[in-house]
Design an enzyme around this catalytic site. Structure first.
Site, PDB file in Angstrom:
ATOM      1  CG  ASP A  60      -1.825   1.194   1.283  1.00 12.08           C
ATOM      2  OD1 ASP A  60      -2.583   1.379   0.319  1.00 12.08           O
ATOM      3  OD2 ASP A  60      -1.768   1.953   2.263  1.00 12.08           O
ATOM      4  CB  THR A  93      -1.731   5.883  -2.038  1.00 14.87           C
ATOM      5  OG1 THR A  93      -1.670   4.452  -1.971  1.00 14.87           O
ATOM      6  CG2 THR A  93      -2.892   6.353  -1.196  1.00 14.87           C
ATOM      7  CB  THR A  94       0.990   3.067  -5.718  1.00 13.60           C
ATOM      8  OG1 THR A  94       0.894   2.404  -4.453  1.00 13.60           O
ATOM      9  CG2 THR A  94       2.316   2.735  -6.352  1.00 13.60           C
ATOM     10  CG  ASP A 441      -6.554   0.630   0.082  1.00 16.10           C
ATOM     11  OD1 ASP A 441      -6.646   1.482   0.982  1.00 16.10           O
ATOM     12  OD2 ASP A 441      -5.478   0.342  -0.464  1.00 16.10           O
TER      13      ASP A 441
END
Length: 589
Positions: A60, A93-94, A441
């Site tokens: 994550d 997020t990545t 998520d």
């Protein structure tokens, strides 16, 4: 007369111009490279060991960057960017970090080619606006009557990056769901079964692979069960009302959904009943212990018998408070502080359940779900102590159950809004922690899909479509912004490229094919369905990801582009960095 300009004496290190830009870009690229290999359904995990030896295994992006002790000020912007994306959307997020770093890298190349940063910034802003507009007008798919299938697919797409396996059968049959209903004996609510070939699985809302076994959650049911309407008539899904408990033992496939809010603590005394129905719940934020004098209060006593009366009165004050609670009709008492043995005796005699040391966060959620008011004091405006029965919350029942080796108090059938708990089972802490992040998520994505009611195709489809569109847009402009928009278009292709590289596929060939499909979709009216074409990372081909069930909420893509552009612009505007030197401590003057 001559005037000599003097440079101010700066007690520190100063860098300016191209040097500071290059340094900032390199720092951001370093952060991006850390998370780059964890993107996509076949991304790899990171093992993070902190200064006291605690190990975290995750892929994550927000978690990885949060645990890194980043010192460079420009790189910290990317860490904050990932946290912002996690807070606003919950997933992506990545991607947002990778896109921001790529935009910065290309902007730096333009600056080296004598393009002024102001022109690049205005070009980036124009490209961002046009990209978001194009997504909302051309790429989104409205889901008017949102059934469970689109929700399942959104959650699966979100969770696919948490999967460490190349199980081709699973991905090949991702869209071939056959639903059947059964009743979950634990929560008395519907669950779905999925059939892959001749094998059945629980509803695959979020999946996680550990030792090649899937565990499947009822995340969609969990989000749907906390549905509420606010004062403005808007339908909201507060996922904070979903309590996640982690318990060691059994396999991940033994995780299940409980219909009720679970408090990770037991009754305060064994003599209390295991079950109370119907429940009237009092939420307290003070001690139910023997009252003591405040610090600094001095009482001068001449007669020893008076001292005993004072002690007796201290005990009676707590007793009177408990009697007021019980008289108001409370049969379940929750407090964030302590309850001593003397007070517990009165609760046991009254047949009430008392729970002490409840977390403040849990207490707020219980109060909201049951309609209770968190009471911090019994004092009223007249200086007396009273307890209003209106402060009590209602629930169908409160029961204590044993999960794994722990006692858990369950509050079922809450009055104002539904409350559910997900019990995660797993072999160790690392697995349970990653399962919790994966489920978080998934819950966020389902919530965003339900609230926005629009989805887009995943697997690099949106980025490729935007790249082709923005390239064409750039050629229509006759200003310097043309170059910035063209670089913006190329930068978006980093997502499909990284997805293909992480899947051990030929990124150059796949991205070229993908661009060709999207060019056809935008130039030929009868080929508009090609706008949903994305990567199939298992077979290394291009497919229609909308039909294959690889979808994401449109809001997620829009936010990624907006946040990444703003972060890149913030860092690009910097052309001077002064790092002050800490002065040694001066002695007393």
């Amino acid at each position: 007369m001559s005037i000599s300009a003097q440079n101010p004496d700066i007690s520190g290190e100063r860098q300016s111009g191209q040097d500071v830009r290059t340094q900032n870009v390199m720092a951001c690229q370093a952060v991006s490279n850390i998370v780059k290999t964890s993107l996509g359904p076949v991304g790899l995990d990171k093992m993070l060991v902190d200064d006291i030896g605690d190990v975290t295994i995750t892929n994550d992006g927000a978690t990885i960057l949060r645990m890194l002790e980043v010192e460079h000020p420009a790189a910290k912007v990317l860490v904050e960017l990932a946290e912002l994306q996690d807070r606003e959307v919950g997933d992506g997020t990545t991607s947002v970090v990778i896109v921001a770093a790529e935009l910065l890298k290309r902007a730096n190349d333009l600056v080296r080619n004598k393009i002024h940063p102001t022109s690049i910034i205005s070009g980036y802003r124009l490209a961002m606006r046009e990209a978001c507009k194009y997504i909302e007008e051309k790429l989104v798919t409205k889901v008017e009557k949102l059934g469970k299938a689109p929700l399942i697919n959104c959650a699966k797409t979100s969770m696919s990056s948490k999967l460490i396996s190349g199980d081709s059968d699973f991905f090949a049959n991702l869209v071939r769901f056959q639903f059947s209903f059964s009743v979950n004996y634990m929560s008395l609510s519907y669950i779905f079964l999925l059939r892959f070939g001749n094998r059945y699985y629980f509803l695959a809302i979020a999946f996680f692979n550990c030792y090649n076994h899937f565990f499947l959650f009822k995340a969609v049911d969990a989000v749907l069960s906390v549905k509420m309407t606010n004062q403005r008539g808007e339908i909201k899904y507060p996922i904070k009302g979903i309590n996640i408990l982690k318990a060691h033992g059994q396999s991940a496939k033994d995780s299940y959904l409980l219909n009720g809010y679970a408090l990770n603590t037991g009754r305060a005394a064994q003599g209390m009943p295991l079950r109370v129905s119907p429940a009237k719940i009092a939420c307290l934020d003070f001690n139910l212990q023997k009252t003591k004098m405040q610090l600094g209060v001095q009482v001068v006593v001449n007669d020893p018998r008076e001292l005993e009366k004072i002690r007796q009165r201290e005990a009676d004050m707590t007793k009177e408070r408990i009697e007021k609670l019980l008289k108001a009709g409370a049969n379940v008492i929750l407090t964030t502080k302590g309850i001593d043995d003397m007070a517990l005796k009165y609760f046991v005699e009254a047949g009430a359940i008392a729970v002490r040391r409840v977390r403040k966060e849990d207490m707020r959620h219980v109060a909201k779900a049951t309609g209770a008011t968190l009471v911090t004091t019994f004092a009223d405006m007249e200086g007396e102590e009273t307890f209003d029965p209106a402060h009590l919350g209602s629930a169908d029942e409160v029961v204590e159950e044993r999960i794994a080796d722990d006692d858990v108090v369950l509050i079922k059938g809450t009055k104002t809004s539904s409350a559910v708990s997900v019990i995660l089972r797993g072999a160790n802490d690392y697995m349970l922690d990653e399962m919790e992040r994966a489920l978080h998520d998934s819950l966020c994505i389902v919530k965003r899909t339900l609230e926005s009611n629009t989805v887009v195709a995943g697997g690099g489809a949106v980025e490729s479509a935007l790249s082709v569109y923005l390239e064409h847009l750039a050629t229509t402009l006759g200003s310097r912004e043309q170059l910035a928009i063209a670089e913006f278009a190329d930068a978006l292709l980093i997502i499909p490229k990284v997805l293909a590289v992480n899947a051990a596929k030929d990124a150059t060939e796949l991205v070229a094919k993908l661009r060709a499909y999207h060019h056809t979709a935008q130039t030929k009216a009868d080929k508009k369905h090609y706008s949903s074409m994305g990567l199939d990372l298992v077979n290394g081909t291009i497919r229609n990801n909308l039909e294959a069930g690889v979808i994401e909420p449109a809001m997620s893509k829009v936010k990624i582009i907006q946040f990444a552009t703003e972060a890149a612009i913030t860092i690009l505007r910097i052309d001077d960095m002064i790092k002050l030197v800490k002065e040694d401590g001066q002695g007393d003057e």
